[in-house]
Write a protein that holds these residues in place. Structure first.
Motif, mmCIF file in Angstrom:
data_model
loop_
_atom_site.group_PDB
_atom_site.id
_atom_site.type_symbol
_atom_site.label_atom_id
_atom_site.label_comp_id
_atom_site.label_asym_id
_atom_site.label_seq_id
_atom_site.Cartn_x
_atom_site.Cartn_y
_atom_site.Cartn_z
ATOM 1 N N PRO A 1 0.805 -1.227 0.000
ATOM 2 C CA PRO A 1 0.000 0.000 0.000
ATOM 3 C C PRO A 1 0.840 1.281 0.000
ATOM 4 C CG PRO A 1 0.066 -0.919 2.208
ATOM 5 C CD PRO A 1 0.814 -1.892 1.323
ATOM 6 N N PHE A 2 1.503 1.544 -1.124
ATOM 7 C CA PHE A 2 2.272 2.778 -1.242
ATOM 8 C C PHE A 2 1.323 3.979 -1.213
ATOM 9 C CE2 PHE A 2 5.253 -0.240 -3.272
ATOM 10 C CZ PHE A 2 6.404 0.059 -2.547
ATOM 11 N N VAL A 3 1.784 5.049 -0.587
ATOM 12 C CA VAL A 3 0.973 6.267 -0.523
ATOM 13 C C VAL A 3 1.160 7.042 -1.822
ATOM 14 C CG1 VAL A 3 0.629 8.470 0.655
ATOM 15 C CG2 VAL A 3 1.132 6.410 1.986
ATOM 16 N N ALA A 4 0.041 7.338 -2.484
ATOM 17 C CA ALA A 4 0.075 8.093 -3.732
ATOM 18 C C ALA A 4 -1.134 9.014 -3.768
ATOM 19 C CB ALA A 4 0.079 7.155 -4.931
ATOM 20 N N GLY A 5 -1.028 10.074 -4.532
ATOM 21 C CA GLY A 5 -2.154 10.997 -4.640
ATOM 22 C C GLY A 5 -2.235 11.949 -3.462
ATOM 23 N N ARG B 1 5.718 13.203 5.343
ATOM 24 C CA ARG B 1 5.340 12.245 4.306
ATOM 25 C C ARG B 1 5.633 10.823 4.793
ATOM 26 N NH1 ARG B 1 3.373 16.149 2.557
ATOM 27 N NH2 ARG B 1 3.216 16.901 0.394
ATOM 28 N N ALA B 2 4.960 9.863 4.171
ATOM 29 C CA ALA B 2 5.211 8.438 4.416
ATOM 30 C C ALA B 2 5.226 7.730 3.073
ATOM 31 C CB ALA B 2 4.133 7.844 5.316
ATOM 32 N N ALA B 3 6.039 6.703 2.962
ATOM 33 C CA ALA B 3 6.151 5.977 1.704
ATOM 34 C C ALA B 3 5.001 5.002 1.500
ATOM 35 C CB ALA B 3 7.480 5.229 1.641
ATOM 36 N N MET B 4 4.484 4.416 2.595
ATOM 37 C CA MET B 4 3.434 3.402 2.489
ATOM 38 C C MET B 4 2.601 3.391 3.759
ATOM 39 S SD MET B 4 5.671 -0.100 3.166
ATOM 40 C CE MET B 4 6.850 0.256 1.875
ATOM 41 N N LEU B 5 1.520 2.658 3.716
ATOM 42 C CA LEU B 5 0.715 2.445 4.911
ATOM 43 C C LEU B 5 1.244 1.228 5.669
ATOM 44 C CD1 LEU B 5 -2.959 3.046 3.682
ATOM 45 C CD2 LEU B 5 -1.550 4.545 5.109
ATOM 46 N N TYR B 6 1.098 1.276 6.975
ATOM 47 C CA TYR B 6 1.512 0.159 7.827
ATOM 48 C C TYR B 6 0.368 -0.847 7.878
ATOM 49 C CZ TYR B 6 3.659 -2.208 11.837
ATOM 50 O OH TYR B 6 4.233 -3.125 12.686
ATOM 51 N N ALA B 7 0.210 -1.565 6.773
ATOM 52 C CA ALA B 7 -0.867 -2.547 6.647
ATOM 53 C C ALA B 7 -0.458 -3.567 5.596
ATOM 54 C CB ALA B 7 -2.174 -1.865 6.243
ATOM 55 N N GLY B 8 -0.964 -4.784 5.726
ATOM 56 C CA GLY B 8 -0.709 -5.806 4.732
ATOM 57 C C GLY B 8 0.773 -6.006 4.466
ATOM 58 N N ALA C 1 14.922 3.025 1.176
ATOM 59 C CA ALA C 1 15.492 4.363 1.032
ATOM 60 C C ALA C 1 15.062 4.997 -0.291
ATOM 61 C CB ALA C 1 17.009 4.298 1.125
ATOM 62 N N GLU C 2 14.948 4.193 -1.337
ATOM 63 C CA GLU C 2 14.479 4.703 -2.626
ATOM 64 C C GLU C 2 13.029 5.167 -2.511
ATOM 65 O OE1 GLU C 2 16.050 5.155 -5.375
ATOM 66 O OE2 GLU C 2 17.879 3.948 -5.257
ATOM 67 N N TRP C 3 12.192 4.365 -1.858
ATOM 68 C CA TRP C 3 10.786 4.748 -1.702
ATOM 69 C C TRP C 3 10.650 6.009 -0.861
ATOM 70 C CZ3 TRP C 3 9.817 -0.886 0.319
ATOM 71 C CH2 TRP C 3 9.997 -1.786 -0.736
ATOM 72 N N LEU C 4 11.470 6.099 0.182
ATOM 73 C CA LEU C 4 11.426 7.267 1.057
ATOM 74 C C LEU C 4 11.881 8.531 0.335
ATOM 75 C CD1 LEU C 4 12.771 5.689 4.345
ATOM 76 C CD2 LEU C 4 10.586 6.878 4.116
ATOM 77 N N ALA C 5 12.953 8.422 -0.433
ATOM 78 C CA ALA C 5 13.442 9.590 -1.163
ATOM 79 C C ALA C 5 12.394 10.097 -2.139
ATOM 80 C CB ALA C 5 14.739 9.239 -1.902
ATOM 81 N N ARG C 6 11.667 9.178 -2.765
ATOM 82 C CA ARG C 6 10.608 9.576 -3.686
ATOM 83 C C ARG C 6 9.459 10.248 -2.925
ATOM 84 N NH1 ARG C 6 10.292 5.126 -6.265
ATOM 85 N NH2 ARG C 6 8.626 4.144 -5.093
ATOM 86 N N ALA C 7 9.097 9.698 -1.772
ATOM 87 C CA ALA C 7 8.010 10.287 -0.988
ATOM 88 C C ALA C 7 8.390 11.660 -0.446
ATOM 89 C CB ALA C 7 7.649 9.351 0.171
ATOM 90 N N ALA C 8 9.669 11.843 -0.137
ATOM 91 C CA ALA C 8 10.126 13.090 0.477
ATOM 92 C C ALA C 8 10.313 14.217 -0.525
ATOM 93 C CB ALA C 8 11.447 12.855 1.206
#
Length: 238
Positions: free
Chosen positions: A35-39, A74-81, A103-110
């Motif tokens: 569950p990546f955070v998008a939008g 920001r957060a990269a994903m939800l803490y679920a599933g 780290a890649e996901w975090l850099a993109r979210a940030a």
């Protein structure tokens, strides 16, 4: 030699161990199920929100109800599933390889929060917990974020002078009370943050109590502003 090693030990999905084409990644199925955070999301804590992202900062009810001592989050994903499984494998499963992809996901979210003068720092562990765990997962993440964004990194900017009880299963008010004054700026690192924007990194954000304590410590020590970044955000009601 690299091709020989790949033939003998083909890259595996970080989550399910299925074979993948590149190292430190997820297979198609696990990517879809994570569950990546998008939008549209809350500009202060990264919680996904209904509606379209029109470029105007919006805030969730929790951030409106309890003012945050940081500027943006920001957060990269939800803490679920699968998001929860990935975080736990890094935090308790000695899966340090997860940190590279995270780290890649975090850099993109940030990306929307980044400023050239930022200094990146992790939420610290108390030394007794660090001794038991052997590594601080937040420090692994913050180091990766700094490397991928070209920002300065200070792994010991914050310290945790006293041990605190586990926050598992505790309500929001109890979490804030437990962590009040639990973090402080390292006296030998204070000069690094004066007048600068600090980006605090942690693995999970639940109520925001840990980030609250860290942000207050940074601001009291002279930071110009603080933003926060979590690998995973606990959704309301989880």
């Amino acid at each position: 030699m690299q091709s020989v090693l790949r033939a003998i030990y083909p890259p595996q999905c970080l989550s399910c161990r299925a074979h993948v084409t590149s190292e430190f990644g997820l297979c198609g199925t696990c990517w879809r199920d994570t569950p990546f955070v998008a939008g549209l999301c809350c500009d202060q804590c990264g919680m996904p929100l209904p509606g379209e992202d029109e470029g105007t900062p919006v805030h969730c009810d929790d951030c409106l109800d309890r003012p945050r001592p940081w500027l943006r989050g920001r957060a990269a994903m939800l803490y679920a599933g699968n998001g929860r499984r990935i975080v736990l494998s890094l935090k308790h499963g000695d899966r340090l390889d997860v940190g590279r992809a995270a780290a890649e996901w975090l850099a993109r979210a940030a990306a929307p929060m980044l400023q050239s003068d930022m200094i990146v720092a992790p939420i610290p562990l108390h030394w007794l917990r660090l001794l038991r765990r052997r590594y601080n997962q937040a420090a692994l993440l913050s180091r990766g974020v700094a490397a991928r964004t070209g920002l300065a990194h200070c792994p010991d900017l914050l310290v945790r002078p006293r041990a605190t009880r586990s926050l598992d299963g505790r309500g929001r008010d109890e979490r804030f009370a437990t962590l009040e004054g639990a973090l402080a700026v390292h006296p030998r690192r204070r000069h690094l943050l004066v007048g600068r924007h600090v980006l605090l990194v942690d693995d999970v954000m639940t109520s925001g109590a840990t980030f609250h304590a860290g942000a207050e410590a940074c601001r009291a020590a002279g930071a110009a502003a603080v933003s926060v970044l979590a690998l995973a955000r606990v959704a309301k009601g989880s």
